[in-house]
Design a protein around this motif. Structure first.
Motif, PDB file in Angstrom:
ATOM      1  N   GLN A  61       0.829  -0.917  -0.230  1.00  0.00           N
ATOM      2  CA  GLN A  61      -0.010   0.309   0.488  1.00  0.00           C
ATOM      3  C   GLN A  61       0.594   1.081   0.514  1.00  0.00           C
ATOM      4  O   GLN A  61       0.126   2.091  -0.935  1.00  0.00           O
ATOM      5  CB  GLN A  61      -1.056   0.286   0.932  1.00  0.00           C
ATOM      6  CG  GLN A  61      -2.255  -0.361   0.865  1.00  0.00           C
ATOM      7  CD  GLN A  61      -2.966  -0.835   2.636  1.00  0.00           C
ATOM      8  OE1 GLN A  61      -2.632  -0.091   3.343  1.00  0.00           O
ATOM      9  NE2 GLN A  61      -3.741  -1.711   2.553  1.00  0.00           N
ATOM     10  N   SER A  62       2.236   1.479   0.547  1.00  0.00           N
ATOM     11  CA  SER A  62       2.570   2.023   1.209  1.00  0.00           C
ATOM     12  C   SER A  62       3.505   2.739  -0.319  1.00  0.00           C
ATOM     13  O   SER A  62       4.142   3.924  -1.262  1.00  0.00           O
ATOM     14  CB  SER A  62       3.774   2.056   1.995  1.00  0.00           C
ATOM     15  OG  SER A  62       4.690   3.211   1.863  1.00  0.00           O
ATOM     16  N   PHE A  63       3.749   1.563  -0.741  1.00  0.00           N
ATOM     17  CA  PHE A  63       5.007   1.288  -2.582  1.00  0.00           C
ATOM     18  C   PHE A  63       3.776   2.310  -2.949  1.00  0.00           C
ATOM     19  O   PHE A  63       4.248   2.799  -4.276  1.00  0.00           O
ATOM     20  CB  PHE A  63       5.494   0.611  -2.411  1.00  0.00           C
ATOM     21  CG  PHE A  63       5.764   0.276  -3.629  1.00  0.00           C
ATOM     22  CD1 PHE A  63       7.190   1.102  -3.873  1.00  0.00           C
ATOM     23  CD2 PHE A  63       5.504   0.065  -5.447  1.00  0.00           C
ATOM     24  CE1 PHE A  63       8.355   0.948  -5.651  1.00  0.00           C
ATOM     25  CE2 PHE A  63       6.535  -0.228  -6.571  1.00  0.00           C
ATOM     26  CZ  PHE A  63       7.965   0.290  -6.428  1.00  0.00           C
ATOM     27  N   THR A  64       2.984   1.706  -3.281  1.00  0.00           N
ATOM     28  CA  THR A  64       1.446   1.907  -4.568  1.00  0.00           C
ATOM     29  C   THR A  64       1.350   3.616  -4.090  1.00  0.00           C
ATOM     30  O   THR A  64       1.313   4.214  -4.845  1.00  0.00           O
ATOM     31  CB  THR A  64       0.277   0.936  -4.382  1.00  0.00           C
ATOM     32  OG1 THR A  64       0.691   0.169  -4.284  1.00  0.00           O
ATOM     33  CG2 THR A  64      -1.082   1.790  -5.492  1.00  0.00           C
ATOM     34  N   LEU A  65       0.915   4.057  -3.228  1.00  0.00           N
ATOM     35  CA  LEU A  65       0.630   5.358  -2.461  1.00  0.00           C
ATOM     36  C   LEU A  65       1.569   6.417  -3.319  1.00  0.00           C
ATOM     37  O   LEU A  65       1.901   7.339  -4.025  1.00  0.00           O
ATOM     38  CB  LEU A  65       0.571   5.740  -1.502  1.00  0.00           C
ATOM     39  CG  LEU A  65       0.141   7.154  -1.485  1.00  0.00           C
ATOM     40  CD1 LEU A  65      -0.809   7.851  -1.402  1.00  0.00           C
ATOM     41  CD2 LEU A  65      -0.570   7.090   0.582  1.00  0.00           C
ATOM     42  N   ALA A  66       3.499   5.818  -3.396  1.00  0.00           N
ATOM     43  CA  ALA A  66       4.207   6.252  -3.125  1.00  0.00           C
ATOM     44  C   ALA A  66       4.327   6.508  -4.874  1.00  0.00           C
ATOM     45  O   ALA A  66       4.963   7.863  -5.493  1.00  0.00           O
ATOM     46  CB  ALA A  66       5.750   6.042  -2.571  1.00  0.00           C
ATOM     47  N   CYS A  67       4.165   5.368  -5.530  1.00  0.00           N
ATOM     48  CA  CYS A  67       3.995   5.649  -6.970  1.00  0.00           C
ATOM     49  C   CYS A  67       3.721   6.863  -7.698  1.00  0.00           C
ATOM     50  O   CYS A  67       3.140   7.797  -8.440  1.00  0.00           O
ATOM     51  CB  CYS A  67       3.314   3.897  -7.871  1.00  0.00           C
ATOM     52  SG  CYS A  67       5.102   3.121  -7.628  1.00  0.00           S
ATOM     53  N   GLU A  68       1.075   6.722  -7.296  1.00  0.00           N
ATOM     54  CA  GLU A  68       0.225   7.844  -7.063  1.00  0.00           C
ATOM     55  C   GLU A  68       1.349   9.002  -7.074  1.00  0.00           C
ATOM     56  O   GLU A  68       0.804   9.858  -7.942  1.00  0.00           O
ATOM     57  CB  GLU A  68      -0.462   7.290  -6.632  1.00  0.00           C
ATOM     58  CG  GLU A  68      -1.489   5.886  -7.038  1.00  0.00           C
ATOM     59  CD  GLU A  68      -1.776   6.138  -8.120  1.00  0.00           C
ATOM     60  OE1 GLU A  68      -2.057   6.624  -8.902  1.00  0.00           O
ATOM     61  OE2 GLU A  68      -2.515   4.724  -8.418  1.00  0.00           O
ATOM     62  N   ILE A  69       1.365   9.330  -6.081  1.00  0.00           N
ATOM     63  CA  ILE A  69       2.619  10.495  -5.692  1.00  0.00           C
ATOM     64  C   ILE A  69       3.298  11.475  -6.722  1.00  0.00           C
ATOM     65  O   ILE A  69       3.695  12.292  -6.888  1.00  0.00           O
ATOM     66  CB  ILE A  69       3.086  10.511  -4.296  1.00  0.00           C
ATOM     67  CG1 ILE A  69       1.618  10.699  -2.714  1.00  0.00           C
ATOM     68  CG2 ILE A  69       4.121  11.988  -3.741  1.00  0.00           C
ATOM     69  CD1 ILE A  69       2.620  10.271  -1.782  1.00  0.00           C
ATOM     70  N   GLY A  70       4.332   9.849  -6.897  1.00  0.00           N
ATOM     71  CA  GLY A  70       4.897  10.211  -8.724  1.00  0.00           C
ATOM     72  C   GLY A  70       4.546  10.446  -9.505  1.00  0.00           C
ATOM     73  O   GLY A  70       5.286  11.523  -9.748  1.00  0.00           O
ATOM     74  N   TYR A  71       3.993   9.575  -9.825  1.00  0.00           N
ATOM     75  CA  TYR A  71       2.343  10.221 -10.890  1.00  0.00           C
ATOM     76  C   TYR A  71       2.536  11.639 -10.661  1.00  0.00           C
ATOM     77  O   TYR A  71       2.428  12.183 -12.119  1.00  0.00           O
ATOM     78  CB  TYR A  71       1.346   9.453 -11.472  1.00  0.00           C
ATOM     79  CG  TYR A  71       0.253   9.767 -12.643  1.00  0.00           C
ATOM     80  CD1 TYR A  71       0.850   9.269 -13.438  1.00  0.00           C
ATOM     81  CD2 TYR A  71      -0.881  10.036 -12.030  1.00  0.00           C
ATOM     82  CE1 TYR A  71      -0.044   9.942 -14.760  1.00  0.00           C
ATOM     83  CE2 TYR A  71      -1.281  10.525 -13.125  1.00  0.00           C
ATOM     84  CZ  TYR A  71      -0.986  10.300 -14.670  1.00  0.00           C
ATOM     85  OH  TYR A  71      -2.189  10.479 -15.606  1.00  0.00           O
ATOM     86  N   LEU A  72       1.631  11.844 -10.054  1.00  0.00           N
ATOM     87  CA  LEU A  72       1.101  13.088  -9.651  1.00  0.00           C
ATOM     88  C   LEU A  72       2.376  13.889  -9.785  1.00  0.00           C
ATOM     89  O   LEU A  72       2.008  15.238  -9.900  1.00  0.00           O
ATOM     90  CB  LEU A  72       0.637  13.540  -7.940  1.00  0.00           C
ATOM     91  CG  LEU A  72      -0.874  12.687  -8.319  1.00  0.00           C
ATOM     92  CD1 LEU A  72      -1.835  12.980  -6.719  1.00  0.00           C
ATOM     93  CD2 LEU A  72      -1.732  14.460  -8.765  1.00  0.00           C
ATOM     94  N   GLN A  73       3.481  13.540  -8.600  1.00  0.00           N
ATOM     95  CA  GLN A  73       4.235  15.323  -9.724  1.00  0.00           C
ATOM     96  C   GLN A  73       4.745  15.246 -10.441  1.00  0.00           C
ATOM     97  O   GLN A  73       5.239  16.333 -10.838  1.00  0.00           O
ATOM     98  CB  GLN A  73       5.713  15.118  -8.513  1.00  0.00           C
ATOM     99  CG  GLN A  73       5.477  14.533  -6.872  1.00  0.00           C
ATOM    100  CD  GLN A  73       5.291  16.000  -6.680  1.00  0.00           C
ATOM    101  OE1 GLN A  73       5.339  16.991  -6.501  1.00  0.00           O
ATOM    102  NE2 GLN A  73       3.884  16.598  -5.980  1.00  0.00           N
TER     103      GLN A  73
END
Length: 142
Positions: A61-73
């Motif tokens: 879950q943490s890694f998935t959220l980090a990926c989504e934050i990366g996408y947003l950035q």
């Protein structure tokens, strides 16, 4: 460039924890059972919402959220809807590779790797509950 982006965010907000970072970035995060999906992302009129599969292990879950934050950035569109339905791997599509690298830099710093020279990619993969090929990619990115 990705590494620098992560460094600036961590320096600005004082955290590498994706959930804390999401709060600072005004990203709404929900956890719901999503079947085979890891997550989905919705952005509309400046509101960013990420829903993470609550049935995934906490580290994923943490890694998935980090990926989504990366996408947003890295994205430039104002309105979008993205589904993530497969597990992450180092040979992902080019767009996914950037978000994966962002997440890897966010979760595992160069300092952590330097401070733990006895840890192999397999050790880090076990700690983070991720496939070894992702940690091997992280070691190549140093």
């Amino acid at each position: 460039m990705i590494k620098e982006k992560v460094r600036r965010l961590v320096e600005q907000y004082g955290t590498r924890e994706p959930l804390e970072l999401a709060k600072h970035l005004n990203i709404m995060v929900n956890f719901r059972p999503l079947g085979e999906l890891n997550s989905y992302f919705l952005s509309s009129n400046g509101i960013n919402i990420v829903t993470i599969n609550s049935n995934l292990p906490r580290q994923v879950q943490s890694f998935t959220l980090a990926c989504e934050i990366g996408y947003l950035q890295s994205r430039h569109e104002s309105n979008s809807f993205i589904l993530r339905d497969t597990f992450f791997h180092a040979a992902a599509h080019e767009d996914e590779t950037e978000t994966i690298k962002f997440a890897l830099y966010l979760l595992l710093s160069d300092k952590q790797i330097r401070d733990n020279p006895e840890y192999t990619a397999a050790t880090w993969a076990e700690i983070y509950g991720l496939p070894i090929d992702l940690m091997e990619l992280r070691f190549q990115m140093r």
